[in-house]
Design an enzyme around this catalytic site. Structure first.
Site, PDB file in Angstrom:
ATOM      1  N   THR A 166       0.861  -1.178   0.000  1.00 26.10           N
ATOM      2  CA  THR A 166       0.000   0.000   0.000  1.00 26.10           C
ATOM      3  C   THR A 166       0.888   1.215   0.000  1.00 26.10           C
ATOM      4  O   THR A 166       1.901   1.231   0.705  1.00 26.10           O
ATOM      5  CB  THR A 166      -0.847   0.037   1.293  1.00 26.10           C
ATOM      6  OG1 THR A 166      -1.696  -1.099   1.301  1.00 26.10           O
ATOM      7  CG2 THR A 166      -1.686   1.296   1.376  1.00 26.10           C
TER       8      THR A 166
ATOM      9  N   ARG B 261     -13.803  -8.286  -0.919  1.00 21.33           N
ATOM     10  CA  ARG B 261     -12.902  -8.105   0.230  1.00 21.33           C
ATOM     11  C   ARG B 261     -12.497  -6.622   0.388  1.00 21.33           C
ATOM     12  O   ARG B 261     -12.155  -5.955  -0.571  1.00 21.33           O
ATOM     13  CB  ARG B 261     -11.656  -8.960   0.019  1.00 21.33           C
ATOM     14  CG  ARG B 261     -10.632  -8.892   1.155  1.00 21.33           C
ATOM     15  CD  ARG B 261      -9.453  -8.012   0.817  1.00 21.33           C
ATOM     16  NE  ARG B 261      -8.366  -8.171   1.772  1.00 21.33           N
ATOM     17  CZ  ARG B 261      -7.314  -7.366   1.821  1.00 21.33           C
ATOM     18  NH1 ARG B 261      -7.191  -6.361   0.980  1.00 21.33           N
ATOM     19  NH2 ARG B 261      -6.364  -7.564   2.715  1.00 21.33           N
ATOM     20  N   VAL B 262     -12.566  -6.151   1.605  1.00 24.19           N
ATOM     21  CA  VAL B 262     -12.068  -4.808   1.922  1.00 24.19           C
ATOM     22  C   VAL B 262     -10.900  -4.982   2.878  1.00 24.19           C
ATOM     23  O   VAL B 262     -11.022  -5.677   3.889  1.00 24.19           O
ATOM     24  CB  VAL B 262     -13.170  -3.946   2.585  1.00 24.19           C
ATOM     25  CG1 VAL B 262     -12.609  -2.624   3.069  1.00 24.19           C
ATOM     26  CG2 VAL B 262     -14.323  -3.715   1.621  1.00 24.19           C
ATOM     27  N   GLY B 263      -9.770  -4.357   2.571  1.00 26.49           N
ATOM     28  CA  GLY B 263      -8.600  -4.472   3.434  1.00 26.49           C
ATOM     29  C   GLY B 263      -8.572  -3.367   4.479  1.00 26.49           C
ATOM     30  O   GLY B 263      -9.564  -2.683   4.731  1.00 26.49           O
ATOM     31  N   ASP B 264      -7.413  -3.198   5.062  1.00 27.60           N
ATOM     32  CA  ASP B 264      -7.235  -2.190   6.110  1.00 27.60           C
ATOM     33  C   ASP B 264      -7.107  -0.773   5.553  1.00 27.60           C
ATOM     34  O   ASP B 264      -7.446   0.204   6.220  1.00 27.60           O
ATOM     35  CB  ASP B 264      -5.969  -2.507   6.916  1.00 27.60           C
ATOM     36  CG  ASP B 264      -4.721  -2.541   6.029  1.00 27.60           C
ATOM     37  OD1 ASP B 264      -4.819  -2.988   4.864  1.00 27.60           O
ATOM     38  OD2 ASP B 264      -3.642  -2.120   6.497  1.00 27.60           O
TER      39      ASP B 264
ATOM     40  N   THR C  67       0.912  -0.496   6.344  1.00 29.42           N
ATOM     41  CA  THR C  67       0.906  -1.363   5.168  1.00 29.42           C
ATOM     42  C   THR C  67       1.146  -2.783   5.645  1.00 29.42           C
ATOM     43  O   THR C  67       1.757  -2.984   6.689  1.00 29.42           O
ATOM     44  CB  THR C  67       1.989  -0.931   4.153  1.00 29.42           C
ATOM     45  OG1 THR C  67       2.014  -1.868   3.073  1.00 29.42           O
ATOM     46  CG2 THR C  67       3.380  -0.861   4.764  1.00 29.42           C
ATOM     47  N   GLY C  68       0.662  -3.757   4.883  1.00 28.95           N
ATOM     48  CA  GLY C  68       0.881  -5.141   5.282  1.00 28.95           C
ATOM     49  C   GLY C  68      -0.374  -5.966   5.141  1.00 28.95           C
ATOM     50  O   GLY C  68      -1.268  -5.622   4.364  1.00 28.95           O
TER      51      GLY C  68
ATOM     52  N   GLY D 261      -3.562  -6.743   5.511  1.00 30.05           N
ATOM     53  CA  GLY D 261      -4.680  -5.925   5.949  1.00 30.05           C
ATOM     54  C   GLY D 261      -5.782  -6.672   6.656  1.00 30.05           C
ATOM     55  O   GLY D 261      -6.456  -6.117   7.533  1.00 30.05           O
TER      56      GLY D 261
END
Ligand code: ASP
Length: 346
Positions: free
Chosen positions: A203, A231-234, A254-255, A257
């Site tokens: 990210t 899917r929704v990430g962080d 970042t990473g 999520g």
């Protein structure tokens, strides 16, 4: 005595002022072009929110690492969707989009959510409708590269790895469509870990402070490779992907999520700075909190305090240090900083 005190505090004020390194921008990974773009806005007295929007947008246009913008991280159906967030630390207002389809400029759409709605997050197909209404162009986010990546994953690798568990047919061997099974802990439990590394998962996260002292933060990503559609990430979640507060500073993450968003690491880092922690200590606390529960997770947090001090912490990158880019008023050129991800962090 009081004259001495006045003299000392004036000297101290001058000293602090001469040390002042704002405006400043920090960026995850080595996304140098975004840093330069944001810096060019900040150094001319521009607004931190503009610096964040332009900085993250450049990464989308240049498809940074293939993990930001169009043509990367196809989902299980081969489609690229985008997540982005922008937060204004002056007003504590947020605009974000998640699983945005067929619109390239996710960061700018997020800015439109911030400025043209009273909402904070719009998602999926309906976020696309909003973007089109705001004048954005609809186009495919699939490229020959992303198509090739998906074909290889589907036909050659039989959909491995994937994010399914407790379904049939066995997701560690076969492609879907899947349906759920009972007692899945005994049968077809997909223990095969998805290897999260910097080339399947990144990210751009940025935090900036402008000349007026306004803090802004933002993110943009195409999420996780071969994610389950929807899917929704962080990254688009305030407090997780990024957070900004004019009274303290900002942070971004970042990473992995799916794990990171359970801990709101950007919010935690900002709150730690509010309690007096340095940016490095604050980032470490946020990373440590996650690693205690998920010792294998991969991720990093960068933090910037309102006085221009910055720091970072990371976890799970093996022997590789985590790079981030900084540019402030005292530097002729951006600087790539690196932190080691050795565990435990102190
Ligand atoms: N955090 C992003 C996500 O999980 C990807 C990354 O930063 O590596 O969507």
């Amino acid at each position: 005595m009081s004259k001495i005190c006045i003299f000392l505090s004036l000297t101290l004020a001058l000293f602090v002022n001469s040390e002042q390194n704002t405006p400043i921008v920090i960026t995850t990974w080595n996304f140098v072009n975004s840093t330069i773009t944001a810096w060019n806005i900040l150094k001319q007295g521009g607004y931190s929110l503009d610096a964040i929007e332009r900085g993250t947008s450049i990464c989308e246009e240049q498809q940074c690492d293939g993990t930001v913008g169009y043509g990367g991280s196809p989902d299980e159906d081969g489609e690229t969707t985008l997540d982005a967030l922008i937060m204004d630390g002056r007003t504590m207002n947020v605009g974000a989009v998640a699983a945005l389809r067929r619109v390239k400029h996710a960061a700018s759409v997020a800015r439109h959510v911030l400025e043209h709605t009273k909402h904070s997050i719009l998602v999926g197909e309906l976020a696309t409708q909003f973007a089109v209404r705001m004048g954005f162009h609809e186009e495919t986010l699939t490229t020959p590269d992303s198509k090739r990546m998906w074909l290889k994953w589907y036909y050659r690798d039989h959909c491995q790895p994937n994010f399914w568990m407790g379904v049939t047919p066995d997701p560690s061997k076969f492609c879907g469509p899947y349906s759920k099974i009972d007692n899945f802990r005994h049968k077809y439990y997909n223990w095969l870990p998805i290897k999260v590394d910097r080339f399947n998962h990144d990210t751009i996260g940025m935090v900036a402070i402008d000349r007026k002292g306004d803090v802004a933060a933002g993110t943009s990503t195409n999420g996780a490779k071969f994610k389950i559609p929807g899917r929704v990430g962080d990254s688009p979640i305030p407090g997780s992907g990024a957070y900004a507060d004019n009274t303290v500073g900002g942070a971004t993450a970042t990473g992995d999520g799916d794990i990171m968003l359970r801990f709101l690491p950007s919010f935690l880092a900002v709150e730690e700075m509010r309690r007096g922690a340095s940016p490095t200590e604050a980032a470490r606390t946020a990373i440590n909190r996650i690693a205690t529960h998920y010792p294998d997770f991969m991720g990093a947090v960068i933090a910037l305090s309102i006085d221009g001090a910055y720091g970072a912490a990371c976890h799970g990158l093996g022997d590789d240090p985590f790079p981030f880019v900084v540019q402030d008023i005292t530097m002729h050129k951006y600087k790539i900083e690196k932190v080691n991800c050795s565990w435990p962090l102190h």
